[in-house]
Design an enzyme around this catalytic site. Structure first.
Site, PDB file in Angstrom:
ATOM      1  N   THR A 131      18.954 -23.950  18.199  1.00 24.93           N
ATOM      2  CA  THR A 131      18.530 -23.754  16.850  1.00 24.93           C
ATOM      3  C   THR A 131      18.024 -22.220  16.952  1.00 24.93           C
ATOM      4  OG1 THR A 131      16.462 -23.942  15.738  1.00 24.93           O
ATOM      5  CG2 THR A 131      16.177 -24.473  18.050  1.00 24.93           C
ATOM      6  N   ASP A 132      18.047 -21.686  15.803  1.00 21.32           N
ATOM      7  CA  ASP A 132      17.728 -20.091  15.632  1.00 21.32           C
ATOM      8  C   ASP A 132      16.258 -19.921  15.913  1.00 21.32           C
ATOM      9  OD1 ASP A 132      16.178 -21.527  13.436  1.00 21.32           O
ATOM     10  OD2 ASP A 132      16.982 -20.200  11.849  1.00 21.32           O
ATOM     11  N   GLU A 133      15.453 -20.896  16.235  1.00 18.92           N
ATOM     12  CA  GLU A 133      14.000 -20.763  16.241  1.00 18.92           C
ATOM     13  C   GLU A 133      13.827 -20.269  17.937  1.00 18.92           C
ATOM     14  OE1 GLU A 133      11.151 -23.771  14.973  1.00 18.92           O
ATOM     15  OE2 GLU A 133      12.803 -24.407  13.320  1.00 18.92           O
ATOM     16  N   PHE A 192      18.858 -37.075  11.457  1.00 22.72           N
ATOM     17  CA  PHE A 192      19.383 -36.286  10.460  1.00 22.72           C
ATOM     18  C   PHE A 192      21.023 -35.711  10.616  1.00 22.72           C
ATOM     19  CE2 PHE A 192      19.028 -31.911   8.425  1.00 22.72           C
ATOM     20  CZ  PHE A 192      19.764 -32.306   7.181  1.00 22.72           C
ATOM     21  N   LYS A 210      13.226 -26.089  23.328  1.00 22.03           N
ATOM     22  CA  LYS A 210      14.710 -26.007  23.127  1.00 22.03           C
ATOM     23  C   LYS A 210      15.212 -24.696  23.863  1.00 22.03           C
ATOM     24  CE  LYS A 210      16.853 -27.820  20.405  1.00 22.03           C
ATOM     25  NZ  LYS A 210      17.768 -29.008  20.485  1.00 22.03           N
ATOM     26  N   TYR A 235       7.875 -26.594  20.313  1.00 24.08           N
ATOM     27  CA  TYR A 235       9.295 -27.044  19.819  1.00 24.08           C
ATOM     28  C   TYR A 235      10.477 -26.084  20.296  1.00 24.08           C
ATOM     29  CZ  TYR A 235      13.529 -27.619  17.079  1.00 24.08           C
ATOM     30  OH  TYR A 235      14.802 -27.579  16.863  1.00 24.08           O
ATOM     31  N   ARG A 247      13.298 -19.054   5.396  1.00 24.20           N
ATOM     32  CA  ARG A 247      14.159 -19.703   6.027  1.00 24.20           C
ATOM     33  C   ARG A 247      15.659 -19.489   5.600  1.00 24.20           C
ATOM     34  NH1 ARG A 247      10.168 -19.590   8.806  1.00 24.20           N
ATOM     35  NH2 ARG A 247       9.106 -21.218  10.019  1.00 24.20           N
ATOM     36  N   LYS A 252      10.324 -33.307   6.308  1.00 26.50           N
ATOM     37  CA  LYS A 252      10.627 -31.954   6.470  1.00 26.50           C
ATOM     38  C   LYS A 252      10.596 -31.439   4.981  1.00 26.50           C
ATOM     39  CE  LYS A 252      11.556 -32.088  10.887  1.00 26.50           C
ATOM     40  NZ  LYS A 252      12.932 -31.680  11.683  1.00 26.50           N
ATOM     41  N   ASN A 270       9.702 -20.032   1.260  1.00 28.15           N
ATOM     42  CA  ASN A 270       9.474 -21.514   0.985  1.00 28.15           C
ATOM     43  C   ASN A 270       9.114 -21.586  -0.339  1.00 28.15           C
ATOM     44  OD1 ASN A 270      10.054 -21.958   3.845  1.00 28.15           O
ATOM     45  ND2 ASN A 270       7.766 -21.882   4.196  1.00 28.15           N
ATOM     46  N   TYR A 284       2.304 -24.303   2.798  1.00 28.35           N
ATOM     47  CA  TYR A 284       1.597 -23.651   3.934  1.00 28.35           C
ATOM     48  C   TYR A 284       1.590 -22.154   3.730  1.00 28.35           C
ATOM     49  CZ  TYR A 284       3.256 -27.820   7.018  1.00 28.35           C
ATOM     50  OH  TYR A 284       3.379 -28.803   7.472  1.00 28.35           O
ATOM     51  N   GLY A 333       0.728 -20.246  14.497  1.00 31.49           N
ATOM     52  CA  GLY A 333       1.749 -19.520  15.009  1.00 31.49           C
ATOM     53  C   GLY A 333       2.970 -19.417  13.996  1.00 31.49           C
TER      54      GLY A 333
HETATM   55  P1  NAD Z   1      15.960 -35.507  13.930  1.00 28.99           P
HETATM   56  O1  NAD Z   1      14.628 -35.605  14.484  1.00 28.99           O
HETATM   57  O2  NAD Z   1      16.258 -35.958  12.570  1.00 28.99           O
HETATM   58  O3  NAD Z   1      16.762 -36.641  14.941  1.00 28.99           O
HETATM   59  C1  NAD Z   1      16.637 -36.451  16.220  1.00 28.99           C
HETATM   60  C2  NAD Z   1      17.285 -37.851  16.843  1.00 28.99           C
HETATM   61  O4  NAD Z   1      17.254 -37.995  18.323  1.00 28.99           O
HETATM   62  C3  NAD Z   1      16.588 -39.291  16.246  1.00 28.99           C
HETATM   63  O5  NAD Z   1      17.757 -40.038  15.983  1.00 28.99           O
HETATM   64  C4  NAD Z   1      15.945 -39.674  17.632  1.00 28.99           C
HETATM   65  O6  NAD Z   1      15.659 -41.234  17.468  1.00 28.99           O
HETATM   66  C5  NAD Z   1      16.734 -39.067  18.629  1.00 28.99           C
HETATM   67  N1  NAD Z   1      15.917 -39.116  19.921  1.00 28.99           N
HETATM   68  C6  NAD Z   1      14.805 -38.535  20.340  1.00 28.99           C
HETATM   69  N2  NAD Z   1      14.429 -38.460  21.291  1.00 28.99           N
HETATM   70  C7  NAD Z   1      15.356 -39.110  22.015  1.00 28.99           C
HETATM   71  C8  NAD Z   1      15.618 -39.571  23.582  1.00 28.99           C
HETATM   72  N3  NAD Z   1      14.530 -39.427  24.317  1.00 28.99           N
HETATM   73  N4  NAD Z   1      16.864 -40.276  23.636  1.00 28.99           N
HETATM   74  C9  NAD Z   1      17.799 -40.469  22.718  1.00 28.99           C
HETATM   75  N5  NAD Z   1      17.549 -40.320  21.472  1.00 28.99           N
HETATM   76  C10 NAD Z   1      16.455 -39.448  21.235  1.00 28.99           C
HETATM   77  O7  NAD Z   1      16.589 -34.162  14.351  1.00 28.99           O
HETATM   78  P2  NAD Z   1      17.517 -33.157  13.423  1.00 28.99           P
HETATM   79  O8  NAD Z   1      16.965 -32.427  12.441  1.00 28.99           O
HETATM   80  O9  NAD Z   1      18.793 -34.032  13.096  1.00 28.99           O
HETATM   81  O10 NAD Z   1      18.072 -32.229  14.578  1.00 28.99           O
HETATM   82  C11 NAD Z   1      19.018 -32.621  15.458  1.00 28.99           C
HETATM   83  C12 NAD Z   1      19.381 -31.378  16.692  1.00 28.99           C
HETATM   84  O11 NAD Z   1      19.703 -30.113  15.886  1.00 28.99           O
HETATM   85  C13 NAD Z   1      18.126 -31.230  17.568  1.00 28.99           C
HETATM   86  O12 NAD Z   1      18.596 -30.823  18.655  1.00 28.99           O
HETATM   87  C14 NAD Z   1      17.562 -29.644  16.846  1.00 28.99           C
HETATM   88  O13 NAD Z   1      16.790 -29.123  17.702  1.00 28.99           O
HETATM   89  C15 NAD Z   1      18.707 -29.084  16.385  1.00 28.99           C
HETATM   90  N6  NAD Z   1      18.562 -28.365  14.970  1.00 28.99           N
HETATM   91  C16 NAD Z   1      18.100 -28.830  13.842  1.00 28.99           C
HETATM   92  C17 NAD Z   1      17.966 -28.151  12.785  1.00 28.99           C
HETATM   93  C18 NAD Z   1      17.230 -28.572  11.482  1.00 28.99           C
HETATM   94  O14 NAD Z   1      17.215 -27.781  10.483  1.00 28.99           O
HETATM   95  N7  NAD Z   1      16.936 -29.662  11.266  1.00 28.99           N
HETATM   96  C19 NAD Z   1      18.379 -26.827  12.818  1.00 28.99           C
HETATM   97  C20 NAD Z   1      19.020 -26.220  13.971  1.00 28.99           C
HETATM   98  C21 NAD Z   1      19.176 -27.160  15.107  1.00 28.99           C
HETATM   99  P1  TYD Z   2      10.276 -27.345   8.268  1.00 27.50           P
HETATM  100  O1  TYD Z   2      11.346 -28.237   7.455  1.00 27.50           O
HETATM  101  O2  TYD Z   2       9.175 -28.181   8.996  1.00 27.50           O
HETATM  102  O3  TYD Z   2      11.197 -26.695   9.198  1.00 27.50           O
HETATM  103  P2  TYD Z   2      10.983 -25.552  10.428  1.00 27.50           P
HETATM  104  O4  TYD Z   2       9.573 -25.472  10.462  1.00 27.50           O
HETATM  105  O5  TYD Z   2      11.484 -25.957  11.346  1.00 27.50           O
HETATM  106  O6  TYD Z   2      11.572 -24.385   9.792  1.00 27.50           O
HETATM  107  O7  TYD Z   2       9.552 -26.321   7.272  1.00 27.50           O
HETATM  108  C1  TYD Z   2      10.346 -25.216   6.695  1.00 27.50           C
HETATM  109  C2  TYD Z   2       9.497 -24.517   6.131  1.00 27.50           C
HETATM  110  O8  TYD Z   2       8.602 -25.079   5.238  1.00 27.50           O
HETATM  111  C3  TYD Z   2       8.368 -23.742   7.149  1.00 27.50           C
HETATM  112  O9  TYD Z   2       8.058 -22.529   7.004  1.00 27.50           O
HETATM  113  C4  TYD Z   2       7.046 -24.690   7.184  1.00 27.50           C
HETATM  114  C5  TYD Z   2       7.208 -24.871   5.578  1.00 27.50           C
HETATM  115  N1  TYD Z   2       6.438 -26.384   5.160  1.00 27.50           N
HETATM  116  C6  TYD Z   2       5.671 -26.114   4.075  1.00 27.50           C
HETATM  117  O10 TYD Z   2       5.201 -25.243   3.498  1.00 27.50           O
HETATM  118  N2  TYD Z   2       5.086 -27.452   3.860  1.00 27.50           N
HETATM  119  C7  TYD Z   2       5.481 -28.500   4.266  1.00 27.50           C
HETATM  120  O11 TYD Z   2       4.799 -29.523   3.980  1.00 27.50           O
HETATM  121  C8  TYD Z   2       6.387 -28.638   5.286  1.00 27.50           C
HETATM  122  C9  TYD Z   2       6.773 -29.718   6.157  1.00 27.50           C
HETATM  123  C10 TYD Z   2       7.030 -27.316   5.641  1.00 27.50           C
END
Ligand code: NAD
Ligand code: TYD
Length: 346
Positions: free
Chosen positions: A125-127, A11, A157, A153, A217, A192, A252, A210, A278
């Site tokens: 990540t902020d997490e 993504f 990180k 997770y 968030r 997500k 949410n 949930y 958790g």
């Molecule tokens: P995503 O799950 O959409 O994408 C992860 C990508 O990594 C995928 O294309 C997958 O094929 C690839 N991948 C997984 N394991 C691999 C491996 N062993 N070798 C090579 N490629 C591999 O994740 P995202 O939501 O795009 O997040 C990207 C990064 O940003 C992550 O490090 C995540 O921790 C961080 N992040 C995400 C968010 C969010 O809201 N999604 C917020 C803050 C930080």
């Molecule tokens: P998510 O997109 O999984 O991101 P993160 O847990 O990394 O913040 O979830 C965002 C918020 O939405 C989180 O508080 C969990 C909640 N959630 C639901 O309530 N229902 C759902 O089906 C999903 C996927 C998440």
């Protein structure tokens, strides 16, 4: 400059590839991705054939493969997005998170040490900061907030972040870290929250919320995250951490209701289900450092980014329907059929 961007078929990495390949035609970009369930080459299909873009399939935790790639390519910059990224999956299968998020990161760091690098950037990540109480809206995460993780997770990180900083202190590796709040926007995998709500509402399917939906968030439109990383990689100081966020906190339940309203769908689609174990209560970033030191400013607020995102999902149905009709469906059944049945116990 030659970049290796890992996780560029996911993504945020996919959005980053679009952003960088088009913005910097003079730089070379190698998209290194294993193509797990979350990787989708259709996300980066429009970049195929561009002279400054290449895709390489591989595993960041495969030491031989990574060292061979670095020996061959000698990248100037590595930006590491590759990760297992879904908290719910980390609860059912933590091991995959240790392998990719921790061992994958240390493998990349070792390759950078061996072959030399101008900058290694870790996308975090902020997490890693854990959560904040719901009744203290005055509290925010800063770069000096102690790491205090909740899920497998976030623990993976945070471990990776500590290794990145250790490689700076011990070996002098030129590293930076950015920690961003929740992203949303185009190419977001539909398990997500935001894409899940859009895709299920369009199909008039139940939306699992949930617990009570009170968790908060802090949402950032994905291209604002991309512009922040670009800035940190080019202008950020070595060894520094930068928080990224735009003060867009929503519960949410608010997020779900906003999307349902925009799509003219009834709130009766909402189904409260058993809470995530958790479950972090609130995330809220203080982005003062990146704003004041690097001059970063987000382009979108939640109120302008959400209509743009919904519009994208409406105009790009094929992209997500293709996912929804595939493996995702089996995943959804496995993860949610039990929760939906337990809904009354939420
Ligand atoms: P995503 O799950 O959409 O994408 C992860 C990508 O990594 C995928 O294309 C997958 O094929 C690839 N991948 C997984 N394991 C691999 C491996 N062993 N070798 C090579 N490629 C591999 O994740 P995202 O939501 O795009 O997040 C990207 C990064 O940003 C992550 O490090 C995540 O921790 C961080 N992040 C995400 C968010 C969010 O809201 N999604 C917020 C803050 C930080
Ligand atoms: P998510 O997109 O999984 O991101 P993160 O847990 O990394 O913040 O979830 C965002 C918020 O939405 C989180 O508080 C969990 C909640 N959630 C639901 O309530 N229902 C759902 O089906 C999903 C996927 C998440």
């Amino acid at each position: 400059m030659k970049f290796i961007v890992t996780g560029g078929a996911g993504f945020i990495g996919g959005n980053f590839m679009h952003y960088m390949v088009n913005k910097y035609p003079e730089d070379q970009f190698i998209n290194l991705d294993l193509l797990t369930y979350a990787g989708n080459l259709e996300t980066v299909a429009p970049l195929e054939g561009k002279p400054n873009y290449r895709f390489v399939r591989g595993d960041i935790a495969d030491r031989k493969f990574i060292f061979d790639l670095f020996a061959r390519e000698k990248p100037d910059v590595v930006v590491n997005f590759a990760a297992e990224s879904h908290v719910d999956r980390s609860i059912t299968d933590p091991e995959a998170f240790v392998r990719t998020n921790v061992c994958g990161t240390t493998t990349l760091l070792d390759a950078c040490r061996t072959y030399g690098i101008k900058r290694y950037h870790q996308v975090s990540t902020d997490e890693v900061y854990g959560d904040l109480p719901l009744d203290r809206p005055d509290l925010f995460f800063t770069e000096t907030t102690p790491l205090h993780t909740s899920s497998p997770y976030s623990a993976s990180k945070a471990s990776a972040d500590l290794f990145v900083l250790a490689y700076h202190r011990t070996y002098g590796l030129p590293v930076s870290i950015s920690r961003c709040s929740n992203n949303y926007g185009p190419y977001h995998f539909p398990e997500k929250l935001i894409p899940l709500v859009i895709s299920r509402a369009l199909a008039d399917e139940k939306i699992p919320v949930y617990g009570t939906g009170a968790n908060v968030r802090d949402w950032l439109y994905v291209t604002d995250h991309c512009s922040a990383i670009d800035l940190v990689v080019r202008k950020g100081l070595e060894g520094e951490v930068y928080n990224i966020g735009g003060h867009n906190e929503r519960t949410n339940l608010d997020v779900v209701k906003t999307i349902l309203r925009s799509l003219n769908k009834p709130e009766s689609l909402i189904e409260f289900v058993k809470d995530r174990p958790g479950h972090d209560r609130r995330y809220a970033m203080d982005p003062t450092k990146i704003e004041t030191e690097l001059g970063w400013k987000p382009e979108y607020t939640f109120d302008t980014g959400i209509p743009k995102t919904i519009e994208w999902y409406l105009s790009n149905r094929e992209w997500w329907e293709h996912i929804v009709s595939g493996e995702y469906q089996k995943y959804f059944d496995k993860m949610y059929s039990k929760r939906l049945a337990e809904g009354e116990n939420a």
